[in-house]
Design an enzyme around this catalytic site. Structure first.
Site, short mmCIF file in Angstrom:
data_model
loop_
_atom_site.label_atom_id
_atom_site.label_comp_id
_atom_site.label_asym_id
_atom_site.label_seq_id
_atom_site.Cartn_x
_atom_site.Cartn_y
_atom_site.Cartn_z
N HIS A 53 0.85 -1.19 0.00
CA HIS A 53 0.00 0.00 0.00
C HIS A 53 0.88 1.24 0.00
O HIS A 53 2.02 1.21 0.49
CB HIS A 53 -0.88 0.02 1.25
CG HIS A 53 -1.99 -0.96 1.24
ND1 HIS A 53 -3.22 -0.69 1.78
CD2 HIS A 53 -2.07 -2.23 0.76
CE1 HIS A 53 -4.01 -1.74 1.65
NE2 HIS A 53 -3.33 -2.69 1.03
N GLU A 55 0.80 3.93 1.83
CA GLU A 55 1.22 4.38 3.15
C GLU A 55 2.34 3.52 3.73
O GLU A 55 3.29 4.05 4.33
CB GLU A 55 0.04 4.35 4.14
CG GLU A 55 -1.13 5.22 3.72
CD GLU A 55 -2.22 4.49 2.95
OE1 GLU A 55 -3.40 4.81 3.14
OE2 GLU A 55 -1.88 3.58 2.14
N CYS A 83 -6.81 2.30 5.07
CA CYS A 83 -7.49 1.08 5.48
C CYS A 83 -7.07 0.74 6.91
O CYS A 83 -6.25 1.44 7.51
CB CYS A 83 -7.12 -0.08 4.54
SG CYS A 83 -5.39 -0.61 4.72
N CYS A 86 -3.16 0.15 7.23
CA CYS A 86 -2.37 1.38 7.14
C CYS A 86 -2.63 2.30 8.33
O CYS A 86 -1.70 2.91 8.86
CB CYS A 86 -2.65 2.08 5.82
SG CYS A 86 -2.07 1.12 4.39
#
Length: 167
Positions: A53, A55, A83, A86
């Protein structure tokens, strides 16, 4: 242009890199003392990795740059609300502030479904700003998913045509 808009534009540049790969266009930058110390964009499908991801990538890079897992006094800018994974990593990294573009009503854990970032039960809470350049962030995501639906429809039709016997 505000400071938040300046860095959200940098996060949008990262999101465009994901878009170019056919990934969901999510981008992130982490700022410390007015300098970007970490950048990331979504690469889950490209890397075949759940953890890829925007992040998480930016946190990894920022931690290497800082020489510490604690990212205190840092601000994370992300084009889509984080999410649960993260948001948890952001809290664990002790990031001071998160600035979000679009909200994510289906999976967001910075205020939409849950608010992991500001839970008083955790030993660290994050300051949160929502809606910075929301329209631009949302437009990119909307266009991506519109194009994805069209590609999927065309692929399905092509597959159906190949399966049909010739008359």
């Amino acid at each position: 242009m505000t400071q938040d808009e300046k860095y959200m534009r940098e996060a949008l540049k990262q999101a465009k890199k994901a878009y170019a790969l056919g990934e969901v266009p999510i981008g992130c930058v982490i700022v410390y003392q007015d300098k970007i110390i970490g950048r990331g964009y979504n690469r889950r499908n490209t890397d075949k990795n759940t953890l890829a991801h925007a992040e998480i990538t930016a946190i990894n890079k920022a931690s290497r740059k800082m020489g510490d897992w604690r990212l205190e006094d840092c601000t994370l800018y992300v084009t889509l609300e984080p999410c649960q994974m993260c948001a948890g990593a952001i809290v664990q990294a002790r990031i001071t502030e998160v600035v979000m573009g679009s909200m994510n009503p289906k999976a967001g854990c910075g205020g939409s479904i849950l608010n992991i970032l500001e839970m008083p039960e955790f030993n660290h809470q994050v300051q949160v700003k929502r809606g910075v350049l929301a329209e631009e962030c949302t437009q990119m995501l909307t266009l991506f998913f519109k194009e994805l639906r069209m590609r999927n429809k065309l692929e399905k039709e092509a597959l159906r045509e190949r399966r049909m016997p010739e008359s």
